[in-house]
Design a protein around this motif. Structure first.
Motif, PDB file in Angstrom:
ATOM      1  N   GLY A  39       0.797  -1.222   0.000  1.00 61.64           N
ATOM      2  CA  GLY A  39       0.000   0.000   0.000  1.00 61.64           C
ATOM      3  C   GLY A  39       0.826   1.266   0.000  1.00 61.64           C
ATOM      4  N   ASN A  40       2.153   1.128  -0.117  1.00 65.63           N
ATOM      5  CA  ASN A  40       3.021   2.302  -0.142  1.00 65.63           C
ATOM      6  C   ASN A  40       3.047   2.919  -1.539  1.00 65.63           C
ATOM      7  N   SER A  41       3.206   4.229  -1.593  1.00 64.44           N
ATOM      8  CA  SER A  41       3.314   4.931  -2.859  1.00 64.44           C
ATOM      9  C   SER A  41       4.781   5.051  -3.250  1.00 64.44           C
ATOM     10  N   ILE A  42       5.114   4.616  -4.466  1.00 65.72           N
ATOM     11  CA  ILE A  42       6.478   4.728  -4.989  1.00 65.72           C
ATOM     12  C   ILE A  42       6.460   5.753  -6.110  1.00 65.72           C
ATOM     13  N   THR A  43       7.328   6.745  -6.006  1.00 70.16           N
ATOM     14  CA  THR A  43       7.383   7.797  -7.005  1.00 70.16           C
ATOM     15  C   THR A  43       8.777   7.865  -7.605  1.00 70.16           C
ATOM     16  N   LEU A  44       8.850   7.819  -8.938  1.00 70.76           N
ATOM     17  CA  LEU A  44      10.110   7.955  -9.654  1.00 70.76           C
ATOM     18  C   LEU A  44      10.006   9.168 -10.571  1.00 70.76           C
ATOM     19  N   SER A  45      11.102   9.902 -10.682  1.00 71.19           N
ATOM     20  CA  SER A  45      11.109  11.064 -11.572  1.00 71.19           C
ATOM     21  C   SER A  45      11.286  10.656 -13.027  1.00 71.19           C
ATOM     22  N   ALA A  46      11.804   9.438 -13.239  1.00 75.44           N
ATOM     23  CA  ALA A  46      12.008   8.906 -14.592  1.00 75.44           C
ATOM     24  C   ALA A  46      11.952   7.389 -14.507  1.00 75.44           C
ATOM     25  N   PRO A  47      11.716   6.699 -15.627  1.00 76.41           N
ATOM     26  CA  PRO A  47      11.661   5.234 -15.593  1.00 76.41           C
ATOM     27  C   PRO A  47      12.940   4.627 -15.022  1.00 76.41           C
ATOM     28  N   ALA A  48      12.777   3.583 -14.229  1.00 72.71           N
ATOM     29  CA  ALA A  48      13.921   2.905 -13.613  1.00 72.71           C
ATOM     30  C   ALA A  48      14.817   2.293 -14.680  1.00 72.71           C
ATOM     31  N   GLN A  49      16.122   2.483 -14.516  1.00 72.04           N
ATOM     32  CA  GLN A  49      17.103   1.951 -15.462  1.00 72.04           C
ATOM     33  C   GLN A  49      17.996   0.886 -14.847  1.00 72.04           C
ATOM     34  N   ILE A 142      -1.122 -10.943  -9.674  1.00 67.74           N
ATOM     35  CA  ILE A 142       0.104 -11.143 -10.451  1.00 67.74           C
ATOM     36  C   ILE A 142       0.119 -10.275 -11.708  1.00 67.74           C
ATOM     37  N   PRO A 143      -0.921 -10.339 -12.565  1.00 68.42           N
ATOM     38  CA  PRO A 143      -0.896  -9.429 -13.719  1.00 68.42           C
ATOM     39  C   PRO A 143      -0.932  -7.962 -13.315  1.00 68.42           C
ATOM     40  N   ASP A 144      -1.574  -7.650 -12.200  1.00 68.65           N
ATOM     41  CA  ASP A 144      -1.577  -6.262 -11.724  1.00 68.65           C
ATOM     42  C   ASP A 144      -0.152  -5.806 -11.402  1.00 68.65           C
ATOM     43  N   ALA A 145       0.622  -6.698 -10.753  1.00 67.20           N
ATOM     44  CA  ALA A 145       2.003  -6.364 -10.403  1.00 67.20           C
ATOM     45  C   ALA A 145       2.852  -6.164 -11.651  1.00 67.20           C
ATOM     46  N   VAL A 146       2.630  -6.990 -12.666  1.00 64.98           N
ATOM     47  CA  VAL A 146       3.369  -6.844 -13.925  1.00 64.98           C
ATOM     48  C   VAL A 146       3.124  -5.455 -14.519  1.00 64.98           C
ATOM     49  N   GLU A 147       1.875  -5.009 -14.516  1.00 72.52           N
ATOM     50  CA  GLU A 147       1.548  -3.692 -15.067  1.00 72.52           C
ATOM     51  C   GLU A 147       2.194  -2.566 -14.262  1.00 72.52           C
ATOM     52  N   ARG A 148       2.163  -2.681 -12.942  1.00 71.65           N
ATOM     53  CA  ARG A 148       2.733  -1.617 -12.116  1.00 71.65           C
ATOM     54  C   ARG A 148       4.249  -1.526 -12.293  1.00 71.65           C
ATOM     55  N   LEU A 149       4.907  -2.677 -12.379  1.00 76.64           N
ATOM     56  CA  LEU A 149       6.349  -2.666 -12.597  1.00 76.64           C
ATOM     57  C   LEU A 149       6.683  -2.136 -13.989  1.00 76.64           C
ATOM     58  N   GLY A 150       5.810  -2.428 -14.944  1.00 77.26           N
ATOM     59  CA  GLY A 150       5.999  -1.877 -16.280  1.00 77.26           C
ATOM     60  C   GLY A 150       5.927  -0.362 -16.279  1.00 77.26           C
ATOM     61  N   ARG A 151       5.036   0.180 -15.475  1.00 79.98           N
ATOM     62  CA  ARG A 151       4.953   1.646 -15.368  1.00 79.98           C
ATOM     63  C   ARG A 151       6.227   2.222 -14.766  1.00 79.98           C
ATOM     64  N   LEU A 152       6.750   1.572 -13.735  1.00 82.59           N
ATOM     65  CA  LEU A 152       7.966   2.073 -13.093  1.00 82.59           C
ATOM     66  C   LEU A 152       9.167   1.998 -14.029  1.00 82.59           C
ATOM     67  N   ALA A 153       9.165   1.027 -14.934  1.00 79.69           N
ATOM     68  CA  ALA A 153      10.287   0.863 -15.857  1.00 79.69           C
ATOM     69  C   ALA A 153      10.060   1.550 -17.192  1.00 79.69           C
ATOM     70  N   GLY A 154       8.864   2.089 -17.398  1.00 80.71           N
ATOM     71  CA  GLY A 154       8.575   2.729 -18.675  1.00 80.71           C
ATOM     72  C   GLY A 154       8.370   1.742 -19.804  1.00 80.71           C
TER      73      GLY A 154
END
Length: 326
Positions: A39-49, A142-154
């Motif tokens: 339930g924590n909010s993770i904020t990135l200024s740019a996609p994770a590299q 599981i598919p929800d997690a895939v989508e969220r990680l995709g957002r973090l990685a761009g």
């Protein structure tokens, strides 16, 4: 309007346009924000590299999200897909080499909420590196997690495609098995000591999807230790073990161990009478990543085999003390 006035107006208009353009180009890119499984909010200024995954299932999730090439470090037993085996190791899920992790300069950590050592997670949090806690509770997570990680990685496009495929597989399994007759089963995680999983664990979600009934679903502990006598008294129709094969840290298969042999010493057990002792690939059921849906399909097939065994089954032994149970 004089030429001088007209010239001044043109210059003013040009200056305003330039100011607006510079303002727009100087504005920071839109921040990327998602919520993790805690339930924590993770904020990135740019996609994770530069991503570090601290659990095998986390590695599989990031690969499914299309960002596997950005993983710069992981832990032992992160052996799927094959490309994961060449990623540098920085320890195990329970013992992380913090200095090696820092040297990798990660901009995102994907950690196992309850699998990584709490003390080390506190240390990692103090480093200020964004942490994504992964702990799927249901197959649909599981598919929800895939989508969220995709957002973090761009890598949203590939992540959405992977997630859609996983959801389609889940929907097909649900449609096939949701109306099937229930099957009472014991899920064996490990024989020495003998322990299982309660109804809140994601494995029980897979069991429910297949029409199974976890005989120890109501226990309070997530992974409770149980006695042989308790299993015999419940007299399950099926015993499932995730011991089809074991793997070492290099991903190579070790010798198969007969973890279900224990139950054959109790011939009055219904699961033994009906030849319903099933060993499945533990990696597919114990890791809450994309391949767990494949493991769920194998589980469903085993329960369907058990249903077929009912037609030629011997009369069921009444639940109660068994010979040899102490």
């Amino acid at each position: 309007m004089t030429d001088i006035a007209r010239s001044r107006r043109l210059h003013l208009s040009w200056a305003l346009s330039l100011t607006l353009l510079l303002t727009l180009t100087m504005q920071p890119a839109t921040a990327i924000e998602v919520r993790d499984d805690a339930g924590n909010s993770i904020t990135l200024s740019a996609p994770a590299q530069r991503i570090v995954t601290l659990a095998p299932h986390a590695t599989e999730l990031v690969f499914a999200a299309g960002a596997g090439e950005r993983i710069v470090g992981t832990v032992s037993y992160s052996d799927y897909p094959a490309a994961a085996r060449s990623i540098p190791r920085i320890g195990s899920n329970s013992q992380i080499d913090i200095e090696r992790l820092i040297a990798l300069k990660p901009d995102l950590l994907v950690v196992w909420l309850h699998g990584n050592a709490t003390r080390q997670l506190e240390k990692l949090r103090s480093l200020g590196i964004p942490l994504f806690y992964s702990e799927p509770q249901h197959l649909s997570d599981i598919p929800d997690a895939v989508e969220r990680l995709g957002r973090l990685a761009g890598t949203e496009t590939q992540a959405r495609a992977s997630a859609a495929a996983l959801r389609a597989q889940l929907a097909a399994l649900s449609a096939q098995y949701r109306a099937r007759p229930p099957v009472r089963l014991f899920y064996q995680v490990w024989p020495h000591p003998l322990y299982t999983l309660n109804g809140k664990h994601i494995v029980s979600d897979a069991i429910r999807l297949c029409g199974g009934v976890n005989i120890f679903a109501n226990l309070s502990a997530t992974a409770p230790i149980v006695g042989v006598e308790a299993v015999l008294l419940e007299n399950p129709e099926v015993v499932i073990s995730g011991d089809l094969k074991r793997k070492n840290e290099d991903g190579n298969e070790d010798e198969k161990e007969g973890e279900l042999a224990l139950w054959r010493t109790y011939p009055a057990l219904l699961a033994v009478q009906r030849d319903n002792l099933f060993a499945l690939d533990g990696d597919l059921l114990s890791r809450p990543g994309p391949r767990m849906i494949e493991g769920t399909a194998a589980l469903c097939k085993s329960l369907e085999t058990a249903r077929a065994h009912r037609t030629a089954a011997v009369p069921e032994t009444k639940t109660g003390p068994f010979p040899g149970a102490h």
